[in-house]
Design an enzyme around this catalytic site. Sequence first.
Site, PDB file in Angstrom:
ATOM      1  N   ASP A  13       0.806  -1.225   0.000  1.00 35.41           N
ATOM      2  CA  ASP A  13       0.000   0.000   0.000  1.00 35.41           C
ATOM      3  C   ASP A  13       0.840   1.275   0.000  1.00 35.41           C
ATOM      4  O   ASP A  13       0.462   2.295   0.577  1.00 35.41           O
ATOM      5  CB  ASP A  13      -0.972   0.010   1.204  1.00 35.41           C
ATOM      6  CG  ASP A  13      -1.843  -1.228   1.222  1.00 35.41           C
ATOM      7  OD1 ASP A  13      -2.185  -1.712   0.135  1.00 35.41           O
ATOM      8  OD2 ASP A  13      -2.164  -1.705   2.329  1.00 35.41           O
ATOM      9  N   LYS A  16       1.649   2.204  -5.082  1.00 33.82           N
ATOM     10  CA  LYS A  16       2.143   1.646  -6.338  1.00 33.82           C
ATOM     11  C   LYS A  16       1.167   1.929  -7.485  1.00 33.82           C
ATOM     12  O   LYS A  16       1.580   2.307  -8.580  1.00 33.82           O
ATOM     13  CB  LYS A  16       2.344   0.119  -6.197  1.00 33.82           C
ATOM     14  CG  LYS A  16       3.391  -0.250  -5.155  1.00 33.82           C
ATOM     15  CD  LYS A  16       3.486  -1.762  -4.960  1.00 33.82           C
ATOM     16  CE  LYS A  16       2.255  -2.386  -4.350  1.00 33.82           C
ATOM     17  NZ  LYS A  16       1.985  -2.028  -2.953  1.00 33.82           N
ATOM     18  N   HIS A  41      -4.844  -1.678  -5.671  1.00 28.98           N
ATOM     19  CA  HIS A  41      -4.044  -0.556  -6.169  1.00 28.98           C
ATOM     20  C   HIS A  41      -4.967   0.583  -6.581  1.00 28.98           C
ATOM     21  O   HIS A  41      -5.781   0.426  -7.496  1.00 28.98           O
ATOM     22  CB  HIS A  41      -3.169  -1.012  -7.351  1.00 28.98           C
ATOM     23  CG  HIS A  41      -2.123  -2.009  -6.950  1.00 28.98           C
ATOM     24  ND1 HIS A  41      -1.209  -2.531  -7.818  1.00 28.98           N
ATOM     25  CD2 HIS A  41      -1.840  -2.563  -5.737  1.00 28.98           C
ATOM     26  CE1 HIS A  41      -0.412  -3.368  -7.167  1.00 28.98           C
ATOM     27  NE2 HIS A  41      -0.783  -3.409  -5.907  1.00 28.98           N
TER      28      HIS A  41
HETATM   29  P1  GDP Z   1      -0.860   0.377  -3.482  1.00 27.08           P
HETATM   30  O1  GDP Z   1      -1.415  -0.916  -2.998  1.00 27.08           O
HETATM   31  O2  GDP Z   1       0.604   0.473  -3.278  1.00 27.08           O
HETATM   32  O3  GDP Z   1      -1.257   0.704  -4.895  1.00 27.08           O
HETATM   33  O4  GDP Z   1      -1.502   1.507  -2.573  1.00 27.08           O
HETATM   34  P2  GDP Z   1      -3.062   1.624  -2.141  1.00 27.08           P
HETATM   35  O5  GDP Z   1      -3.836   2.106  -3.296  1.00 27.08           O
HETATM   36  O6  GDP Z   1      -3.509   0.381  -1.471  1.00 27.08           O
HETATM   37  O7  GDP Z   1      -2.962   2.702  -0.997  1.00 27.08           O
HETATM   38  C1  GDP Z   1      -2.439   3.962  -1.239  1.00 27.08           C
HETATM   39  C2  GDP Z   1      -3.506   4.997  -0.851  1.00 27.08           C
HETATM   40  O8  GDP Z   1      -2.897   6.268  -0.801  1.00 27.08           O
HETATM   41  C3  GDP Z   1      -4.612   5.113  -1.873  1.00 27.08           C
HETATM   42  O9  GDP Z   1      -5.783   5.493  -1.214  1.00 27.08           O
HETATM   43  C4  GDP Z   1      -4.106   6.238  -2.786  1.00 27.08           C
HETATM   44  O10 GDP Z   1      -5.160   6.901  -3.454  1.00 27.08           O
HETATM   45  C5  GDP Z   1      -3.446   7.123  -1.784  1.00 27.08           C
HETATM   46  N1  GDP Z   1      -2.310   7.915  -2.254  1.00 27.08           N
HETATM   47  C6  GDP Z   1      -1.339   7.574  -3.147  1.00 27.08           C
HETATM   48  N2  GDP Z   1      -0.393   8.538  -3.204  1.00 27.08           N
HETATM   49  C7  GDP Z   1      -0.793   9.494  -2.320  1.00 27.08           C
HETATM   50  C8  GDP Z   1      -0.224  10.720  -1.900  1.00 27.08           C
HETATM   51  O11 GDP Z   1       0.857  11.133  -2.327  1.00 27.08           O
HETATM   52  N3  GDP Z   1      -0.923  11.425  -0.963  1.00 27.08           N
HETATM   53  C9  GDP Z   1      -2.092  10.992  -0.429  1.00 27.08           C
HETATM   54  N4  GDP Z   1      -2.685  11.757   0.475  1.00 27.08           N
HETATM   55  N5  GDP Z   1      -2.636   9.828  -0.797  1.00 27.08           N
HETATM   56  C10 GDP Z   1      -1.990   9.088  -1.718  1.00 27.08           C
HETATM   57  P1  IMO Z   2      -0.934  -4.167  -2.244  1.00 29.20           P
HETATM   58  O1  IMO Z   2      -0.502  -4.705  -3.582  1.00 29.20           O
HETATM   59  C1  IMO Z   2      -0.996  -4.671   2.079  1.00 29.20           C
HETATM   60  C2  IMO Z   2      -0.951  -8.779   3.594  1.00 29.20           C
HETATM   61  C3  IMO Z   2      -2.171  -9.282   4.313  1.00 29.20           C
HETATM   62  C4  IMO Z   2      -1.536 -10.257   5.262  1.00 29.20           C
HETATM   63  C5  IMO Z   2      -0.409 -10.861   4.424  1.00 29.20           C
HETATM   64  C6  IMO Z   2      -0.764 -12.182   3.773  1.00 29.20           C
HETATM   65  O2  IMO Z   2      -2.234  -3.450  -2.286  1.00 29.20           O
HETATM   66  O3  IMO Z   2       0.169  -3.412  -1.597  1.00 29.20           O
HETATM   67  P2  IMO Z   2      -2.308 -12.845   1.713  1.00 29.20           P
HETATM   68  O4  IMO Z   2      -3.766 -12.618   1.476  1.00 29.20           O
HETATM   69  O5  IMO Z   2      -1.424 -12.257   0.682  1.00 29.20           O
HETATM   70  O6  IMO Z   2      -1.988 -14.270   1.982  1.00 29.20           O
HETATM   71  O7  IMO Z   2      -2.013 -12.061   3.092  1.00 29.20           O
HETATM   72  O8  IMO Z   2      -0.116  -9.909   3.436  1.00 29.20           O
HETATM   73  N1  IMO Z   2      -1.206  -8.231   2.241  1.00 29.20           N
HETATM   74  C7  IMO Z   2      -1.174  -6.935   1.934  1.00 29.20           C
HETATM   75  N2  IMO Z   2      -0.997  -5.853   2.710  1.00 29.20           N
HETATM   76  N3  IMO Z   2      -1.125  -4.516   0.754  1.00 29.20           N
HETATM   77  C8  IMO Z   2      -1.263  -5.586  -0.048  1.00 29.20           C
HETATM   78  O9  IMO Z   2      -1.247  -5.505  -1.388  1.00 29.20           O
HETATM   79  C9  IMO Z   2      -1.339  -6.864   0.540  1.00 29.20           C
HETATM   80  N4  IMO Z   2      -1.495  -8.107   0.041  1.00 29.20           N
HETATM   81  C10 IMO Z   2      -1.403  -8.918   1.091  1.00 29.20           C
HETATM   82  O10 IMO Z   2      -2.836  -8.234   4.985  1.00 29.20           O
HETATM   83  O11 IMO Z   2      -0.940  -9.570   6.334  1.00 29.20           O
HETATM   84 MG    MG Z   3      -2.934  -1.603  -1.757  1.00 29.36          MG
END
Ligand code: GDP
Ligand code: IMO
Ligand code: MG
Length: 430
Positions: A13, A16, A41
Amino acid sequence: MPSLSVFGAQWGDEGKGKLIDLLAQDADYVVRYQGGANAGHTVVVGGQKYVLHLVPSGILHPAKVNVIGNGVAVDPIKLLEEIEGLRARGIVVDGKNLRLSAGAHVIFEHHRLIDQCAERWRGEGRIGTTGRGIGPCYADKAARTGLRVCDLLDPSTRRARLRAALAEKNELLLQVHKEKALDLEGQLDQYTALAERLRPLVGDTGKEVRAAYRAGKRILFEGAQGALLDIDAGTYPFVTSSNTGPDGIAAGASFPPRQLDQILGIAKAYCTRVGEGPFPSEQKNAIGDKIREAGHEYGATTGRPRRCGWFDAVAVRYALDIAGADGWIVTNLDVLTGFPEIRAAVRYRVAGGETRDWPAEASSVERVEPVLTSRPGWTEDITGVRRYEDLPAAARAYVEWLEMEVGTPIRMLSVGPDRSQVIARGLKPW
Ligand code: GDP
Ligand code: IMO
Ligand code: MG
């Protein structure tokens, strides 16, 4: 520099999805190589929010080829739901802009059930998985009892292999987990119908991507999860079941490792984790709560509140080191606006002294105590800033401090969720 790997350098998270969507502007191919619908994502474009799970984050750009590589664990139900959801919002998704590897392993109903049952079975030792069947699917892949997309598309193979798989899984479900058994014919009918809908997307994606690279096309590899959730490098057993960084690309996209030209990690300006397991710089207090609210830190896949804490330079240094990263990107810098003082873990206190190194044994990460140092915060709204020199001096000082502590150049900053909210800082052209 025609190929670029972008991966999470914390516990997932990191933002990416946002960065892949942005960098995809200059790419021809966007390739996922591991993980599955455990990923969430988020991409925000002009106020419109999209959460992608299996579909690569380049899908919002017309004319880019998005590839789900052979290393991805594909749940056909989730993938089709996602494709339909995108189409309903006017995004074209077809066999030209979304390709699915014939060699990708399929997540079935029994994988999801067993994932959820195994978590209950673990009790206090639970991992906190997303319940998406990821671990059981990769376990079957390694045990050579799984079905790939190509197996599901072949009538005789799918029947023989699913029969063999269910014979074993049904015993596990019935005897160990006290669940109902799954009906072979019902499962065959359901998954065959799903596979037929996916057929137009299926091909030898490794060959397609290698040929594209040779033809001078630009290939962007999208990591899911993060380095500290990597099955080998992460905080085992509190990890996911795949290799999340550039280490996963060769096997998971069938792409020669020598042809990886640039590697960038992504980390938030603080740190979060979902699920169980060690997190040295976690703040289980008002600071953690403040970060969670300011950053809307709730899981994009499961909606769970994310655990929050300060930036951990020891962890990110380790993540970039094993990946051999050329640089990294800091996201969510804006979330720290208004904190009077911003802290970061720069060393760990361990038995016998202090260290700047990640512990050799993942299990000892539980026992380290972070040494936190602080820098003054800033109060100015930075979400509209687009040039590094326009950031408040305190924000620049914080960024340069992180860069110095981590020891790898920061190539871009993100100051808000939208595609446009970035500050370039010498990203190499590719
Ligand atoms: P990923 O799994 O790495 O793609 O990340 P996620 O989407 O799960 O979580 C990132 C969160 O942060 C999402 O809600 C994005 O919209 C938000 N986000 C990404 N970049 C920024 C930033 O620079 N500032 C803020 N405030 N939010 C961001
Ligand atoms: P993105 O791509 C954050 C965590 C789960 C758990 C562990 C194992 O959005 O960054 P799984 O279901 O993969 O067997 O769970 O990994 N986990 C993540 N945490 N972001 C993710 O993906 C995750 N994908 C799995 O919460 O701790
Ligand atoms: Mg994520």
